[in-house]
Design a protein around this motif. Structure first.
Motif, PDB file in Angstrom:
ATOM      1  N   GLU A  99       0.824  -1.204   0.000  1.00 19.91           N
ATOM      2  CA  GLU A  99       0.000   0.000   0.000  1.00 19.91           C
ATOM      3  C   GLU A  99       0.862   1.259   0.000  1.00 19.91           C
ATOM      4  OE1 GLU A  99      -3.146  -0.226  -0.568  1.00 19.91           O
ATOM      5  OE2 GLU A  99      -3.006  -2.405  -0.452  1.00 19.91           O
ATOM      6  N   VAL A 100       1.966   1.211   0.715  1.00 16.98           N
ATOM      7  CA  VAL A 100       2.879   2.363   0.729  1.00 16.98           C
ATOM      8  C   VAL A 100       3.478   2.575  -0.652  1.00 16.98           C
ATOM      9  CG1 VAL A 100       5.056   3.242   1.650  1.00 16.98           C
ATOM     10  CG2 VAL A 100       3.393   2.197   3.194  1.00 16.98           C
ATOM     11  N   LEU A 101       3.892   1.491  -1.329  1.00 17.02           N
ATOM     12  CA  LEU A 101       4.424   1.609  -2.689  1.00 17.02           C
ATOM     13  C   LEU A 101       3.395   2.219  -3.627  1.00 17.02           C
ATOM     14  CD1 LEU A 101       6.645   0.931  -4.821  1.00 17.02           C
ATOM     15  CD2 LEU A 101       5.437  -1.246  -5.166  1.00 17.02           C
ATOM     16  N   LYS A 102       2.161   1.752  -3.548  1.00 16.98           N
ATOM     17  CA  LYS A 102       1.096   2.291  -4.404  1.00 16.98           C
ATOM     18  C   LYS A 102       0.873   3.773  -4.131  1.00 16.98           C
ATOM     19  CE  LYS A 102      -2.647  -0.256  -4.505  1.00 16.98           C
ATOM     20  NZ  LYS A 102      -3.712  -1.185  -4.069  1.00 16.98           N
ATOM     21  N   SER A 103       0.956   4.151  -2.863  1.00 17.12           N
ATOM     22  CA  SER A 103       0.767   5.553  -2.507  1.00 17.12           C
ATOM     23  C   SER A 103       1.899   6.419  -3.042  1.00 17.12           C
ATOM     24  CB  SER A 103       0.672   5.689  -0.983  1.00 17.12           C
ATOM     25  OG  SER A 103       0.555   7.040  -0.599  1.00 17.12           O
ATOM     26  N   ILE A 104       3.121   5.952  -2.905  1.00 22.30           N
ATOM     27  CA  ILE A 104       4.288   6.708  -3.370  1.00 22.30           C
ATOM     28  C   ILE A 104       4.256   6.891  -4.878  1.00 22.30           C
ATOM     29  CG2 ILE A 104       6.799   6.613  -3.665  1.00 22.30           C
ATOM     30  CD1 ILE A 104       6.958   5.216  -0.950  1.00 22.30           C
ATOM     31  N   GLU A 105       3.904   5.836  -5.593  1.00 22.74           N
ATOM     32  CA  GLU A 105       4.016   5.836  -7.050  1.00 22.74           C
ATOM     33  C   GLU A 105       2.697   6.168  -7.755  1.00 22.74           C
ATOM     34  OE1 GLU A 105       6.577   5.956  -8.621  1.00 22.74           O
ATOM     35  OE2 GLU A 105       8.176   4.705  -7.796  1.00 22.74           O
ATOM     36  N   GLY A 106       1.646   6.473  -7.023  1.00 23.16           N
ATOM     37  CA  GLY A 106       0.370   6.793  -7.661  1.00 23.16           C
ATOM     38  C   GLY A 106      -0.247   5.612  -8.372  1.00 23.16           C
ATOM     39  N   LEU A 107      -0.121   4.427  -7.785  1.00 26.45           N
ATOM     40  CA  LEU A 107      -0.628   3.200  -8.403  1.00 26.45           C
ATOM     41  C   LEU A 107      -1.876   2.685  -7.681  1.00 26.45           C
ATOM     42  CD1 LEU A 107       2.665   1.220  -9.180  1.00 26.45           C
ATOM     43  CD2 LEU A 107       1.031   2.158 -10.833  1.00 26.45           C
ATOM     44  N   GLN A 108      -2.706   3.602  -7.195  1.00 29.00           N
ATOM     45  CA  GLN A 108      -3.907   3.177  -6.479  1.00 29.00           C
ATOM     46  C   GLN A 108      -4.836   2.339  -7.354  1.00 29.00           C
ATOM     47  OE1 GLN A 108      -2.547   6.147  -6.302  1.00 29.00           O
ATOM     48  NE2 GLN A 108      -2.346   6.732  -4.162  1.00 29.00           N
ATOM     49  N   GLY A 109      -4.707   2.444  -8.667  1.00 36.05           N
ATOM     50  CA  GLY A 109      -5.529   1.646  -9.570  1.00 36.05           C
ATOM     51  C   GLY A 109      -5.098   0.199  -9.643  1.00 36.05           C
ATOM     52  N   MET A 110      -3.927  -0.127  -9.120  1.00 38.39           N
ATOM     53  CA  MET A 110      -3.454  -1.509  -9.088  1.00 38.39           C
ATOM     54  C   MET A 110      -4.070  -2.193  -7.868  1.00 38.39           C
ATOM     55  SD  MET A 110       0.469  -3.009  -9.109  1.00 38.39           S
ATOM     56  CE  MET A 110       0.929  -2.344  -7.498  1.00 38.39           C
ATOM     57  N   ALA A 111      -4.824  -3.245  -8.092  1.00 37.27           N
ATOM     58  CA  ALA A 111      -5.548  -3.898  -7.001  1.00 37.27           C
ATOM     59  C   ALA A 111      -4.602  -4.686  -6.105  1.00 37.27           C
ATOM     60  CB  ALA A 111      -6.615  -4.834  -7.566  1.00 37.27           C
ATOM     61  N   THR A 112      -4.879  -4.638  -4.816  1.00 40.25           N
ATOM     62  CA  THR A 112      -4.182  -5.473  -3.841  1.00 40.25           C
ATOM     63  C   THR A 112      -5.051  -6.683  -3.547  1.00 40.25           C
ATOM     64  OG1 THR A 112      -3.125  -3.555  -2.811  1.00 40.25           O
ATOM     65  CG2 THR A 112      -3.196  -5.580  -1.527  1.00 40.25           C
ATOM     66  N   VAL A 113      -4.472  -7.873  -3.670  1.00 38.26           N
ATOM     67  CA  VAL A 113      -5.227  -9.116  -3.470  1.00 38.26           C
ATOM     68  C   VAL A 113      -4.662  -9.843  -2.253  1.00 38.26           C
ATOM     69  CG1 VAL A 113      -6.043 -11.247  -4.531  1.00 38.26           C
ATOM     70  CG2 VAL A 113      -5.503  -9.265  -5.974  1.00 38.26           C
ATOM     71  N   PRO A 114      -5.347  -9.756  -1.099  1.00 42.90           N
ATOM     72  CA  PRO A 114      -4.850 -10.430   0.106  1.00 42.90           C
ATOM     73  C   PRO A 114      -5.193 -11.916   0.112  1.00 42.90           C
ATOM     74  CG  PRO A 114      -6.315  -8.568   0.635  1.00 42.90           C
ATOM     75  CD  PRO A 114      -6.526  -8.931  -0.802  1.00 42.90           C
ATOM     76  N   PHE A 115      -4.293 -12.712   0.630  1.00 37.25           N
ATOM     77  CA  PHE A 115      -4.509 -14.145   0.806  1.00 37.25           C
ATOM     78  C   PHE A 115      -4.372 -14.477   2.281  1.00 37.25           C
ATOM     79  CE2 PHE A 115      -3.588 -13.711  -3.635  1.00 37.25           C
ATOM     80  CZ  PHE A 115      -4.314 -14.712  -4.258  1.00 37.25           C
ATOM     81  N   SER A 116      -4.830 -15.658   2.673  1.00 33.73           N
ATOM     82  CA  SER A 116      -4.815 -16.017   4.086  1.00 33.73           C
ATOM     83  C   SER A 116      -3.440 -16.419   4.586  1.00 33.73           C
ATOM     84  CB  SER A 116      -5.801 -17.153   4.355  1.00 33.73           C
ATOM     85  OG  SER A 116      -5.468 -18.300   3.588  1.00 33.73           O
ATOM     86  N   GLY A 117      -2.474 -16.522   3.686  1.00 31.09           N
ATOM     87  CA  GLY A 117      -1.111 -16.840   4.089  1.00 31.09           C
ATOM     88  C   GLY A 117      -0.115 -16.460   3.015  1.00 31.09           C
ATOM     89  N   GLY A 118       1.151 -16.356   3.424  1.00 26.71           N
ATOM     90  CA  GLY A 118       2.197 -15.971   2.483  1.00 26.71           C
ATOM     91  C   GLY A 118       2.418 -17.000   1.391  1.00 26.71           C
TER      92      GLY A 118
END
Length: 343
Positions: free
Chosen positions: A187-206
């Motif tokens: 989320e910090v990378l997206k904020s820095i680079e203006g990439l809020q349009g790139m979706a973050t997809v969370p999973f239940s584990g790494g």
């Protein structure tokens, strides 16, 4: 945003933080007094099996280190030690489960950085980080890594960002559960680079988040180095940058995020062992002593290093000092990134 520490769908934590009484002075091997706990006193580990609860799904960094440490402690101490995964809710389900477990020396928690992140991320929690646990010790840390498939044709973070900016809606990033440091750094990378349009997809584990990259479901992975390490070495995925303070010892060609042009971009995931508050101080002290002795062994340190961890053996007291320091630190990171989860 500098951090030296690392949760799916969010669970429904209970509406009040629990307030477990701390019971000191109990003899080793006895449960908490009956006035506080129902049932007769019973023997603790190693007379009974010891359950290490991992608040994430199998295959991720917390699961990896839990199984390595459990096997080694069992060899060292005898008895039976097993790992149980209770993922979900940004790690809150597993942490809340242990917070409410009987403090009888048969259940402990393998915590990650979510332990210090979640107090600022959720309105309510099923645990109080200062009152519901007795810290045993800190185990190790692992830097995070941004990785892509080689077929994407990029070699650096800046090259990926330039490509993603052309059509951010066509790109997404897989992360472990919400509240982990890999999710925050994405989320910090997206904020820095203006990439809020790139979706973050969370999973239940790494491990599952990494599989999404391997399967081509996502274009970028933000995760802990440990599960990604063998795939990086084999060439199945390409690491663009690690998020530690320095390059990883056997991946010297991969720059840090600071070297890649992101000042102060340091995120790591720590792991620690904690028992429910009220657990016999003698049991906690013994587990601390045995685990720290285990982590001091050259073969164990080498095994963890090869698995992507850097041993940072610290006492329970030192771990709680980290907790007190990093909860407000992550509150600042989360506030600046505008991240908030509903309980």
């Amino acid at each position: 945003m500098t951090s030296s520490t690392g949760a799916g769908a969010a669970a429904r934590p209970r509406k009040t933080i629990s307030r477990r009484l701390f019971v000191g002075g109990a003899a080793l091997g006895l449960a908490a007094p009956a006035v506080l706990r129902s049932g007769a006193a019973v023997a603790a580990y190693p007379d009974r099996p010891l359950r290490i609860v991992v608040a994430n799904s199998p295959g991720g960094p917390s699961d990896i280190i839990a199984r390595i440490v459990a096997a080694a402690l069992q060899d060292q101490m005898g008895g039976t030690i097993y790992v149980e995964n209770k993922g979900g809710g940004g790690s809150n389900i597993g942490m809340g489960h242990v917070a409410r477990a009987e403090p009888d020396g048969t259940t402990i928690l393998l915590a990650t950085s979510a332990y210090v992140v979640n107090p600022s991320l959720y309105d309510t929690l099923p645990y109080d980080p200062f009152k519901d646990f007795s810290a045993i010790c800190e185990l190790a840390t692992s830097p995070n890594v941004f990785a892509v498939k080689p077929e994407l044709g990029v070699s650096t973070m800046k090259e990926f960002v330039a490509l993603a900016k052309k059509s951010p809606e066509k790109f997404n990033v897989s992360v472990p559960p919400v509240g982990t440091t890999p999710q925050l750094e994405a989320e910090v990378l997206k904020s820095i680079e203006g990439l809020q349009g790139m979706a973050t997809v969370p999973f239940s584990g790494g491990g599952e988040a990494l599989k999404a990259l391997l399967g081509g479901t996502v274009q970028l992975s933000s995760g802990v180095l440990a599960p990604a390490h063998p795939y990086i070495k084999s060439g199945a995925v390409k690491a663009l940058a690690v998020t530690g303070e320095r390059r990883w010892h056997d991946l010297p060609e991969i720059p840090t995020m600071v070297e890649a042009g992101y000042p102060g971009f340091v995120f790591e995931t720590y792991t620690a062992l904690l028992a429910p508050a009220g657990t016999s101080p003698d049991f906690v002290a013994r587990m601390e002593k045995e685990t720290l002795a285990l982590l001091a062994k050259p073969d164990m340190r080498e095994k963890l290093t090869k698995s992507g961890f850097e041993v940072q053996a610290k006492t329970g007291k030192q771990h709680m000092e980290r907790v007190a320091r990093e909860i407000p630190m992550f509150r600042d990171v989360i506030t600046k990134a505008g991240i908030k989860m509903k309980s």
